[in-house]
Design a protein around this motif. Structure first.
Motif, mmCIF file in Angstrom:
data_model
loop_
_atom_site.group_PDB
_atom_site.id
_atom_site.type_symbol
_atom_site.label_atom_id
_atom_site.label_comp_id
_atom_site.label_asym_id
_atom_site.label_seq_id
_atom_site.Cartn_x
_atom_site.Cartn_y
_atom_site.Cartn_z
ATOM 1 N N UNK A 56 0.836 -1.205 0.000
ATOM 2 C CA UNK A 56 0.000 0.000 0.000
ATOM 3 C C UNK A 56 0.870 1.255 0.000
ATOM 4 N N UNK A 57 1.964 1.221 0.754
ATOM 5 C CA UNK A 57 2.889 2.350 0.774
ATOM 6 C C UNK A 57 3.502 2.573 -0.609
ATOM 7 N N UNK A 58 3.944 1.497 -1.249
ATOM 8 C CA UNK A 58 4.548 1.597 -2.570
ATOM 9 C C UNK A 58 3.552 2.144 -3.594
ATOM 10 N N UNK A 59 2.315 1.684 -3.505
ATOM 11 C CA UNK A 59 1.300 2.153 -4.447
ATOM 12 C C UNK A 59 1.055 3.650 -4.276
ATOM 13 N N UNK A 60 1.025 4.115 -3.020
ATOM 14 C CA UNK A 60 0.827 5.545 -2.764
ATOM 15 C C UNK A 60 2.016 6.353 -3.267
ATOM 16 N N UNK A 61 3.234 5.827 -3.087
ATOM 17 C CA UNK A 61 4.414 6.526 -3.573
ATOM 18 C C UNK A 61 4.425 6.580 -5.101
ATOM 19 N N UNK B 127 1.901 6.705 -7.023
ATOM 20 C CA UNK B 127 0.951 7.757 -7.425
ATOM 21 C C UNK B 127 1.576 9.133 -7.228
ATOM 22 N N UNK B 128 2.264 9.311 -6.106
ATOM 23 C CA UNK B 128 2.891 10.599 -5.805
ATOM 24 C C UNK B 128 3.905 10.986 -6.882
ATOM 25 N N UNK B 129 4.713 10.016 -7.304
ATOM 26 C CA UNK B 129 5.773 10.290 -8.281
ATOM 27 C C UNK B 129 5.331 10.062 -9.727
ATOM 28 N N UNK B 130 4.104 9.558 -9.901
ATOM 29 C CA UNK B 130 3.601 9.226 -11.239
ATOM 30 C C UNK B 130 4.522 8.234 -11.938
ATOM 31 N N UNK B 131 4.949 7.246 -11.162
ATOM 32 C CA UNK B 131 5.808 6.198 -11.705
ATOM 33 C C UNK B 131 4.990 5.281 -12.604
ATOM 34 N N UNK B 132 5.656 4.677 -13.592
ATOM 35 C CA UNK B 132 4.937 3.934 -14.621
ATOM 36 C C UNK B 132 5.044 2.420 -14.488
ATOM 37 N N UNK B 133 5.801 1.919 -13.497
ATOM 38 C CA UNK B 133 5.980 0.473 -13.410
ATOM 39 C C UNK B 133 4.794 -0.221 -12.744
ATOM 40 N N UNK B 134 4.622 -1.516 -13.077
ATOM 41 C CA UNK B 134 3.520 -2.294 -12.507
ATOM 42 C C UNK B 134 3.894 -2.903 -11.167
ATOM 43 N N UNK B 135 5.189 -3.161 -10.965
ATOM 44 C CA UNK B 135 5.673 -3.696 -9.688
ATOM 45 C C UNK B 135 7.071 -3.155 -9.457
ATOM 46 N N UNK B 136 7.492 -3.008 -8.207
ATOM 47 C CA UNK B 136 8.850 -2.513 -7.945
ATOM 48 C C UNK B 136 9.884 -3.434 -8.575
#
Length: 300
Positions: free
Chosen positions: A30-35, A37-46
């Motif tokens: 959940x933390x990663x998903x929120x981050x 969104x914050x950074x508008x990152x495009x990857x599906x998984x870390x």
């Protein structure tokens, strides 16, 4: 070993979010998903470490990579530093491993730091005061700093606001007060031979960060975590002039891709003689990849 002749830059700030890609979810998803969104990152998984290495190799960029040990404060599982170091060792042409140890581990943490530097080739340590819940000048952390300094390691500190917990209820428990860079002025005084890096444009304490770096010759600044279009004018000015030999390129991968950062950095009014220092030469010198870069010789 990184071949400086074959890379175009050294990214001083990347995260080993998923060393093995198989963590048990403890709320970190959940933390990663929120981050993201914050950074508008495009990857599906870390990305895993091998995936990170492949991306950086393709981009002809080397990278400092590290985990963050914040298990005590957040409950998120701690990755073994040895696991990160061993994974990075398989990609030594592009990855330079740092470790992370919660300062609350005390003398045991200091012993671990010495072992990691001596046996695993760890070059430095990442601290995230907001995630780890400590003020950098708390004497609790000093045994760990003493070990890092004695072994010639680098201490990299998150400073300023953070994307960690941004937009989540209560900021997901993250307290920004710990990451004021002025707390690191004490550390720079008490450990004058330890190389200290202030990570990120230090909003809302940018001038404090510049003051510490200008006053203390063992303090550097990396430019990660923000796209260059958002850099404060005063930061650009100091990077171009008074701190041109102690400012470092950093992306904050995987939240910001290095090529995205570099494309925007190319649009900044950075002097032609300063640009290669920020992108590669300063980091090469700090990491000991060269004794003295051409840029440093010109300055001398």
């Amino acid at each position: 070993m990184v071949d400086l002749d074959t890379i175009r830059a050294i990214d001083f700030h990347t995260h080993a979010e998923e060393p093995c890609g198989c963590h048990a979810d403890d709320g970190y998803d959940a933390l990663q998903a929120a981050m993201a969104r914050h950074f508008r990152a495009s990857w599906a998984h870390p990305p895993t470490i091998p995936e990170t290495a492949a991306h950086y190799r393709e981009q002809k960029i080397a990278a400092v990579i590290f985990p963050v040990d914040a298990e005590r404060e957040t409950g998120y599982r701690r990755y073994a530093n040895e696991e990160v170091a061993e994974a990075a060792a398989g990609h030594a042409d592009v990855l330079i491993p740092f470790a992370s140890i919660d300062p609350a581990r005390g003398v045991a943490g200091a012993r671990e730091a010495r072992r990691l530097m001596r046996e695993f080739g760890i070059r430095g340590f990442k601290f995230h005061p907001t995630m780890q819940g400590f003020f950098p000048n708390d004497r609790m952390a000093y045994p760990l700093y003493e070990a890092i300094a004695a072994e010639g390691g680098i201490a990299l500190f998150h400073t300023g606001q953070t994307g960690v917990g941004s937009g989540m209820r209560g900021g997901n428990g993250m307290r920004l007060k710990y990451s004021n860079p002025m707390h690191l002025d004490d550390v720079a005084v008490d450990f004058p031979d330890m190389k200290i890096v202030l990570a990120h444009p230090s909003f809302p304490w940018q001038e404090e960060a510049l003051a510490v770096a200008r006053h203390k010759p063992n303090v550097w600044i990396d430019l990660s975590g923000w796209l260059p279009r958002y850099f404060p004018q005063i930061l650009v000015h100091y990077a171009n002039t008074l701190l041109k030999d102690r400012v470092l390129f950093g992306s904050d991968w995987p939240m910001i891709a290095p090529e995205r950062w570099l494309d925007e950095f190319a649009q900044l009014p950075i002097r032609d003689d300063v640009r290669p220092r920020i992108l590669k030469d300063n980091a090469a010198r700090l990491l000991g990849l060269v004794q003295e870069t051409a840029s440093a010789k010109e300055t001398a």
